[in-house]
Design a protein around this motif. Structure first.
Motif, PDB file in Angstrom:
ATOM      1  N   VAL A 197       0.082   0.838   9.041  1.00 16.26           N
ATOM      2  CA  VAL A 197      -1.348   0.513   8.941  1.00 16.26           C
ATOM      3  C   VAL A 197      -2.110   1.149  10.097  1.00 16.26           C
ATOM      4  CG1 VAL A 197      -3.022  -1.372   9.168  1.00 16.26           C
ATOM      5  CG2 VAL A 197      -1.119  -1.594   7.583  1.00 16.26           C
ATOM      6  N   VAL A 252       5.226  -2.037   8.540  1.00 21.63           N
ATOM      7  CA  VAL A 252       3.896  -2.154   7.946  1.00 21.63           C
ATOM      8  C   VAL A 252       2.830  -2.083   9.035  1.00 21.63           C
ATOM      9  CG1 VAL A 252       2.335  -3.790   6.801  1.00 21.63           C
ATOM     10  CG2 VAL A 252       4.597  -3.361   5.845  1.00 21.63           C
ATOM     11  N   ALA A 253       3.047  -2.761  10.158  1.00 24.54           N
ATOM     12  CA  ALA A 253       2.070  -2.733  11.252  1.00 24.54           C
ATOM     13  C   ALA A 253       1.885  -1.314  11.786  1.00 24.54           C
ATOM     14  CB  ALA A 253       2.516  -3.659  12.375  1.00 24.54           C
ATOM     15  N   ASP A 276      -0.652   4.706  -0.358  1.00 26.30           N
ATOM     16  CA  ASP A 276      -1.230   5.239   0.882  1.00 26.30           C
ATOM     17  C   ASP A 276      -0.146   5.809   1.795  1.00 26.30           C
ATOM     18  OD1 ASP A 276      -3.869   4.570   0.231  1.00 26.30           O
ATOM     19  OD2 ASP A 276      -3.678   2.580   1.127  1.00 26.30           O
ATOM     20  N   PHE A 280       0.836  -1.202   0.000  1.00 23.19           N
ATOM     21  CA  PHE A 280       0.000   0.000   0.000  1.00 23.19           C
ATOM     22  C   PHE A 280       0.877   1.262   0.000  1.00 23.19           C
ATOM     23  CE2 PHE A 280       0.619  -1.696   4.191  1.00 23.19           C
ATOM     24  CZ  PHE A 280       0.990  -0.604   4.969  1.00 23.19           C
ATOM     25  N   ARG A 336      -7.060   8.321   8.498  1.00 25.11           N
ATOM     26  CA  ARG A 336      -7.515   8.183   7.107  1.00 25.11           C
ATOM     27  C   ARG A 336      -8.393   9.350   6.643  1.00 25.11           C
ATOM     28  NH1 ARG A 336      -6.631   4.581   3.880  1.00 25.11           N
ATOM     29  NH2 ARG A 336      -6.074   2.995   5.394  1.00 25.11           N
ATOM     30  N   SER A 369      -4.766   4.119   9.398  1.00 26.95           N
ATOM     31  CA  SER A 369      -6.150   3.840   9.781  1.00 26.95           C
ATOM     32  C   SER A 369      -6.685   4.904  10.729  1.00 26.95           C
ATOM     33  CB  SER A 369      -6.252   2.466  10.447  1.00 26.95           C
ATOM     34  OG  SER A 369      -5.923   1.456   9.528  1.00 26.95           O
TER      35      SER A 369
END
Length: 123
Positions: free
Chosen positions: A97, A93-94, A45, A42, A104, A101
């Protein structure tokens, strides 16, 4: 990575910490993004988050969360060192994310367009 550690990483921090993180992110982001592009599905993003974090119109708390996550992303040695093939960006990545989130709704179409253009220019 458990939620407690992610929560600690994403604390926006003081004004001094915020400035230091922004400087680190500005200096190291693109080099790290190029290395991680194949391992982070992603990436568009992530780049939109980068533009959101640098946008002075973004609320300070949101900028702080994004800068904390992006600073963790650009650090060469973290919980799982980035140079470990196949595993190096899993912790990053964790964190990314979780941060993306959480914020967003603050990533605007302009941030997403800038990310798309940056990826097109990199090809």
């Amino acid at each position: 990575m458990d939620d407690v550690k992610i929560g600690e990483i994403l604390v926006p921090g003081s004004a001094d910490e915020h400035s230091r993180r922004e400087e680190d992110v500005r200096r190291k982001f693109w080099r790290t993004a190029k290395k991680a592009a194949r391992q982070v599905p992603f990436m568009e993003d992530v780049i939109a988050g980068y533009y959101c974090a640098l946008d002075r119109e973004t609320p300070a708390r949101v900028r702080g969360i994004l800068l904390a996550a992006l600073a963790y992303f650009v650090l060469p040695l973290d919980m799982v060192p980035d140079f470990l093939a196949g595993f190096g960006f899993t912790d990053d990545v964790a964190v990314l994310v979780a941060a993306l989130s959480a914020v967003r709704s603050h990533i605007t179409p302009a941030h997403r367009l800038a990310a798309k253009r940056a990826l097109e220019d990199a090809e």
